[in-house]
Motif scaffolding. Sequence first.
Motif, mmCIF file in Angstrom:
data_model
loop_
_atom_site.group_PDB
_atom_site.id
_atom_site.type_symbol
_atom_site.label_atom_id
_atom_site.label_comp_id
_atom_site.label_asym_id
_atom_site.label_seq_id
_atom_site.Cartn_x
_atom_site.Cartn_y
_atom_site.Cartn_z
ATOM 1 N N GLY A 1 41.875 -9.613 23.551
ATOM 2 C CA GLY A 1 42.714 -9.914 24.394
ATOM 3 C C GLY A 1 42.371 -10.174 26.104
ATOM 4 N N THR A 2 41.335 -8.731 26.355
ATOM 5 C CA THR A 2 40.800 -8.668 27.464
ATOM 6 C C THR A 2 39.773 -9.570 27.751
ATOM 7 O OG1 THR A 2 41.102 -6.127 27.533
ATOM 8 C CG2 THR A 2 39.408 -7.029 29.024
ATOM 9 N N LEU A 3 38.940 -10.032 26.966
ATOM 10 C CA LEU A 3 38.076 -11.236 26.944
ATOM 11 C C LEU A 3 38.887 -12.452 27.437
ATOM 12 C CD1 LEU A 3 35.519 -10.869 24.209
ATOM 13 C CD2 LEU A 3 34.997 -11.127 26.578
ATOM 14 N N ASN A 4 39.998 -12.771 26.777
ATOM 15 C CA ASN A 4 40.698 -14.040 26.877
ATOM 16 C C ASN A 4 41.304 -13.805 28.438
ATOM 17 O OD1 ASN A 4 40.126 -15.297 24.543
ATOM 18 N ND2 ASN A 4 42.185 -14.234 23.583
ATOM 19 N N MET A 5 41.935 -12.804 28.979
ATOM 20 C CA MET A 5 42.464 -12.432 30.063
ATOM 21 C C MET A 5 41.372 -12.735 31.250
ATOM 22 S SD MET A 5 45.355 -12.356 29.350
ATOM 23 C CE MET A 5 46.127 -12.210 31.172
ATOM 24 N N LEU A 6 40.115 -12.216 30.861
ATOM 25 C CA LEU A 6 38.904 -12.294 31.844
ATOM 26 C C LEU A 6 38.602 -13.795 32.027
ATOM 27 C CD1 LEU A 6 37.006 -9.343 30.849
ATOM 28 C CD2 LEU A 6 37.816 -9.918 33.390
ATOM 29 N N HIS B 1 47.160 -7.144 33.731
ATOM 30 C CA HIS B 1 46.660 -7.021 32.120
ATOM 31 C C HIS B 1 47.137 -5.658 31.753
ATOM 32 C CE1 HIS B 1 44.928 -7.195 28.481
ATOM 33 N NE2 HIS B 1 43.749 -6.730 28.544
ATOM 34 N N LEU B 2 48.313 -5.702 31.177
ATOM 35 C CA LEU B 2 48.810 -4.252 30.788
ATOM 36 C C LEU B 2 48.949 -4.219 29.146
ATOM 37 C CD1 LEU B 2 50.089 -4.536 33.699
ATOM 38 C CD2 LEU B 2 51.540 -2.729 33.335
ATOM 39 N N ARG C 1 45.612 -12.295 22.245
ATOM 40 C CA ARG C 1 44.403 -12.317 21.273
ATOM 41 C C ARG C 1 44.032 -13.744 20.777
ATOM 42 N NH1 ARG C 1 47.684 -8.197 18.476
ATOM 43 N NH2 ARG C 1 48.164 -9.743 17.125
ATOM 44 N N THR C 2 44.825 -14.856 21.375
ATOM 45 C CA THR C 2 44.516 -16.208 21.005
ATOM 46 C C THR C 2 44.308 -17.120 22.275
ATOM 47 O OG1 THR C 2 46.186 -16.037 19.229
ATOM 48 C CG2 THR C 2 45.561 -18.276 19.932
#
Length: 267
Positions: free
Chosen positions: A49-54, A25-26, A8-9
């Motif tokens: 979190g998904t935005l950050n991983m993307l 991304h699990l 999330r960060t």
Amino acid sequence: MDRTPKIRTYSSCRPLFVEVDQIYHLACPASPIFYKYNSVKTIKTNVIGTLNMLGLAKRLRARILFTSTSEVYGDPLEHPQKETYWGNVNPIGVRSCYDEGKRMAETLMFDYYRQYGIEIRIARIFNTYGQRMNIDDGRVGSNFIAQAIRNEPLTVQLPGTQTRSVCYVSDLVDGLNQLMEGTDAGPINLGNPGEFTMKELAKAVQELINPEVQISEVENTPDDPPQRKPDITKAKEVLGWEPKVNLHEGIPLMEDDFRQRLGVPRT
């Protein structure tokens, strides 16, 4: 209870190594007990979190696989559920932090694919069970097995006729690997199409682990879907994948793991 704080960060998503070509991304609690414990953090994990991983995948030009869920189908009006079904989800229910969060994450995955050309893979995972699962996870498979080992009544949520399709963890991992290495973006259902009512599942655990244990009925939780079964036609055709471990093979493997960690040997 908070098991996924870091993604999330954005600063925590900086890679330790420059050469990264695949991201799995699990992240996100999958048990209703855990994801409803802090619903705001759950939806933040799915969306922020998904935005950050993307963002990480975009920067590294890496392929990213996202584990979505059968919960995106909600209380399905189609049975079994195909990937083309848009679902019937309560957007303000107690489970929506999870299922709507996953739906939003799928949207973000495809937006990054269309706008930035990021290679994406989306798996819609149905109920999974197996070794190394949290003993007090709160999901039906771990509940029944832990209760049987502890000689406690198996608590079936009413009415007991609701169905689930449970897939052993090794089969799921194989499916995720094949999806990542394949060419289809998804979404693709990954699950075992063998369908059991909660009463049937409890009786299977009773038969295999502890024939003396009782089965009791308890009140259900809100928005519990009455049916859940994957149509895995796409997984078979695109990935050449289907589950191999049946329920009567998987339960004893999970039992052995739980007994070892609980310190309760077979008698």
